[in-house]
Design a protein around this motif. Structure first.
Motif, short mmCIF file in Angstrom:
data_model
loop_
_atom_site.label_atom_id
_atom_site.label_comp_id
_atom_site.label_asym_id
_atom_site.label_seq_id
_atom_site.Cartn_x
_atom_site.Cartn_y
_atom_site.Cartn_z
N THR A 81 7.20 99.37 124.94
CA THR A 81 5.89 99.96 125.17
C THR A 81 4.89 98.88 125.57
O THR A 81 5.03 97.70 125.20
CB THR A 81 5.38 100.68 123.90
N TRP A 82 3.87 99.26 126.32
CA TRP A 82 2.85 98.32 126.80
C TRP A 82 2.09 97.69 125.65
O TRP A 82 1.83 96.48 125.65
CB TRP A 82 1.89 99.04 127.74
N ASN A 83 1.75 98.50 124.65
CA ASN A 83 1.01 97.97 123.50
C ASN A 83 1.82 96.92 122.75
O ASN A 83 1.27 95.93 122.27
CB ASN A 83 0.62 99.11 122.56
N ASN A 84 3.12 97.15 122.66
CA ASN A 84 3.97 96.17 121.95
C ASN A 84 4.05 94.87 122.73
O ASN A 84 4.05 93.78 122.14
CB ASN A 84 5.37 96.74 121.73
N PHE A 85 4.14 94.97 124.07
CA PHE A 85 4.18 93.75 124.87
C PHE A 85 2.87 92.95 124.74
O PHE A 85 2.90 91.71 124.66
CB PHE A 85 4.44 94.08 126.35
N LEU A 86 1.74 93.66 124.71
CA LEU A 86 0.47 92.97 124.52
C LEU A 86 0.41 92.30 123.15
O LEU A 86 -0.07 91.17 123.02
CB LEU A 86 -0.69 93.96 124.68
N SER A 87 0.89 93.01 122.14
CA SER A 87 0.92 92.43 120.79
C SER A 87 1.84 91.22 120.74
O SER A 87 1.51 90.20 120.12
CB SER A 87 1.40 93.50 119.80
N LEU A 88 2.96 91.31 121.43
CA LEU A 88 3.92 90.20 121.48
C LEU A 88 3.29 88.97 122.12
O LEU A 88 3.43 87.85 121.63
CB LEU A 88 5.17 90.65 122.24
N LEU A 89 2.57 89.20 123.22
CA LEU A 89 1.94 88.09 123.93
C LEU A 89 0.81 87.48 123.09
O LEU A 89 0.63 86.25 123.07
CB LEU A 89 1.39 88.57 125.28
N ARG A 90 0.05 88.33 122.40
CA ARG A 90 -1.02 87.82 121.54
C ARG A 90 -0.44 86.93 120.44
O ARG A 90 -0.97 85.85 120.15
CB ARG A 90 -1.81 88.98 120.93
N GLN A 91 0.65 87.39 119.83
CA GLN A 91 1.27 86.63 118.76
C GLN A 91 1.86 85.31 119.26
O GLN A 91 1.86 84.31 118.55
CB GLN A 91 2.37 87.47 118.09
N SER A 92 2.37 85.33 120.49
CA SER A 92 3.02 84.13 121.03
C SER A 92 2.01 83.09 121.51
O SER A 92 2.37 81.94 121.75
CB SER A 92 3.94 84.50 122.20
N SER A 93 0.73 83.48 121.65
CA SER A 93 -0.27 82.56 122.20
C SER A 93 -0.46 81.34 121.31
O SER A 93 -0.64 80.22 121.81
CB SER A 93 -1.61 83.28 122.39
N ILE A 94 -0.40 81.51 119.99
CA ILE A 94 -0.59 80.39 119.07
C ILE A 94 0.52 79.36 119.26
O ILE A 94 0.27 78.17 119.47
CB ILE A 94 -0.62 80.87 117.60
N ASN A 95 1.76 79.83 119.17
CA ASN A 95 2.90 78.92 119.35
C ASN A 95 2.90 78.32 120.76
O ASN A 95 3.26 77.16 120.95
CB ASN A 95 4.21 79.66 119.09
N GLY A 96 2.48 79.12 121.74
CA GLY A 96 2.47 78.64 123.12
C GLY A 96 1.52 77.47 123.31
O GLY A 96 1.88 76.46 123.92
N LEU A 97 0.31 77.59 122.79
CA LEU A 97 -0.67 76.52 122.94
C LEU A 97 -0.20 75.24 122.26
O LEU A 97 -0.32 74.14 122.81
CB LEU A 97 -2.02 76.96 122.37
N ILE A 98 0.33 75.39 121.04
CA ILE A 98 0.83 74.20 120.33
C ILE A 98 2.02 73.60 121.08
O ILE A 98 2.14 72.37 121.19
CB ILE A 98 1.25 74.58 118.89
N ALA A 99 2.90 74.46 121.60
CA ALA A 99 4.10 73.98 122.30
C ALA A 99 3.75 73.24 123.59
O ALA A 99 4.45 72.30 123.97
CB ALA A 99 5.04 75.15 122.60
N PHE A 100 2.68 73.64 124.26
CA PHE A 100 2.26 72.92 125.48
C PHE A 100 1.91 71.47 125.13
O PHE A 100 2.30 70.54 125.83
CB PHE A 100 1.05 73.61 126.12
N GLY A 101 1.13 71.30 124.06
CA GLY A 101 0.80 69.95 123.63
C GLY A 101 2.03 69.18 123.18
O GLY A 101 2.18 67.98 123.48
N MET A 102 2.93 69.87 122.47
CA MET A 102 4.16 69.24 122.01
C MET A 102 5.02 68.79 123.19
O MET A 102 5.71 67.76 123.11
CB MET A 102 4.95 70.23 121.14
N THR A 103 4.99 69.54 124.28
CA THR A 103 5.78 69.17 125.46
C THR A 103 5.36 67.80 125.99
O THR A 103 6.21 66.98 126.33
CB THR A 103 5.61 70.23 126.57
N CYS A 104 4.05 67.56 126.05
CA CYS A 104 3.57 66.25 126.51
C CYS A 104 4.09 65.13 125.64
O CYS A 104 4.51 64.08 126.14
CB CYS A 104 2.04 66.23 126.52
N VAL A 105 4.09 65.34 124.32
CA VAL A 105 4.56 64.31 123.39
C VAL A 105 6.05 64.08 123.55
O VAL A 105 6.52 62.93 123.63
CB VAL A 105 4.22 64.70 121.94
#
Length: 312
Positions: free
Chosen positions: A36-60
């Motif tokens: 469902t569309w709502n679940n995909f939006l919820s999934l993306l919202r939840q993944s944003s925290i890990n995504g932002l941290i992982a971007f910085g971790m990638t540089c390191v």
């Protein structure tokens, strides 16, 4: 033979994306609720925290290092931000200072690794422990709440723009920024060169220490930004906030194909890795799989990714 090698290289580079697509298709077939569309939006919202941290971790990690302190940086910068807001500091200024604090805390890890000549694992294990202890001291082990109803604070984690969550928009914009940084700039090439062969990079005129410190500063900034999103979403600063987040970030980087020995990897691979973890978490929750089994499944997926990296 060369054509065969090219095909194999492409298959390896796209392996994480193929795995993500198959995972989405598989869970969608089993559970209509997942697609469902709502679940995909919820999934993306939840993944944003890990995504932002992982971007910085990638540089390191690209510099042949690691940062175990991101969860503690997140917790300490968030607690300090909440403390400033409660004591009357304007919300916008408090959030800006929290980002600066994140950068400074990241720089401390970078200095310990470069100037202190400590192994990255040991250096960031130390800062992880110290920052977590300082968070507990500052909060007295209790949540900091009553942050008011500031629009600026609320919109960061709870806001929407044309029905798309603000954290998701931030994730995509910052992804583009990291892509440009790593692929199109001199600093990006310095990061790859440092991780590939530090001695050769130094002979080529690259300041190895400066590059690593900046990479850790970026990691600290991204952790602090993630903390602000969580602060907005929860409405309070929890002393245990960010506990274990460094493991999910490292897992996402590994799943995305970035070499744990540095020098090779792409930021879009990290984004795919973040989505794989998010889809796994979301899909297994919907299917009612026990959290104990979820940890085992995620561990096996990460093992496959690391073994694939070793083979390459």
């Amino acid at each position: 033979m060369k054509e065969k090698n090219k095909i194999l290289n492409y298959a390896q580079d796209l392996g994480a994306l193929i795995a993500l697509i198959l995972l989405v298709i598989g869970i969608s077939c089993v559970s209509p609720e997942f697609r469902t569309w709502n679940n995909f939006l919820s999934l993306l919202r939840q993944s944003s925290i890990n995504g932002l941290i992982a971007f910085g971790m990638t540089c390191v990690i690209l510099t042949d290092a690691i940062d175990l302190s991101v969860g503690s940086v997140l917790a300490l910068s968030t607690a300090l931000c909440a403390g400033m807001i409660v004591n009357g500091v304007p919300v916008g200024l408090a959030m800006l200072l929290a980002l600066v604090i994140g950068v400074l805390l990241g720089c401390v890890s970078g200095v310990l690794v470069t100037k202190g000549r400590l192994q990255p694992f040991i250096a960031t294990l130390i800062t992880m422990t110290v920052y977590r202890g300082l968070t507990m001291i500052f909060t007295n082990g209790k949540p900091i709440s009553n942050l008011g109803d500031s629009f600026t604070l609320k919109v960061v984690g709870k806001g929407n723009f044309y029905h798309i969550p603000i954290p998701v928009i931030l994730l995509l914009l910052i992804f583009i920024g990291f892509y440009i940084l790593l692929q199109k700039t001199t600093f990006g090439r310095a990061i790859y060169a440092t991780g590939s062969n530090a001695k050769c990079a130094k002979l080529a005129g690259i300041n190895i220490h400066k590059t690593k410190i900046i990479a850790y500063a970026i990691s600290g900034f991204m952790a602090a930004l993630s903390g602000l999103i969580l602060l907005s979403r929860l409405g309070s600063a929890q002393p245990t906030l960010g506990d274990g987040y460094e493991l999910d970030a490292i897992a996402a980087v590994a799943l995305g194909g970035t070499s744990m020995s540095g020098g090779r990897g792409k930021i879009y691979g990290t984004l795919v890795g973040v989505l794989i973890i998010a889809v796994l978490n979301n899909g297994l929750n919907i299917l009612g799989v026990s959290s104990y089994y979820q940890d085992v499944i995620k561990g096996l997926v990460i093992l496959v990714a690391v073994l694939s990296d070793r083979k390459r």
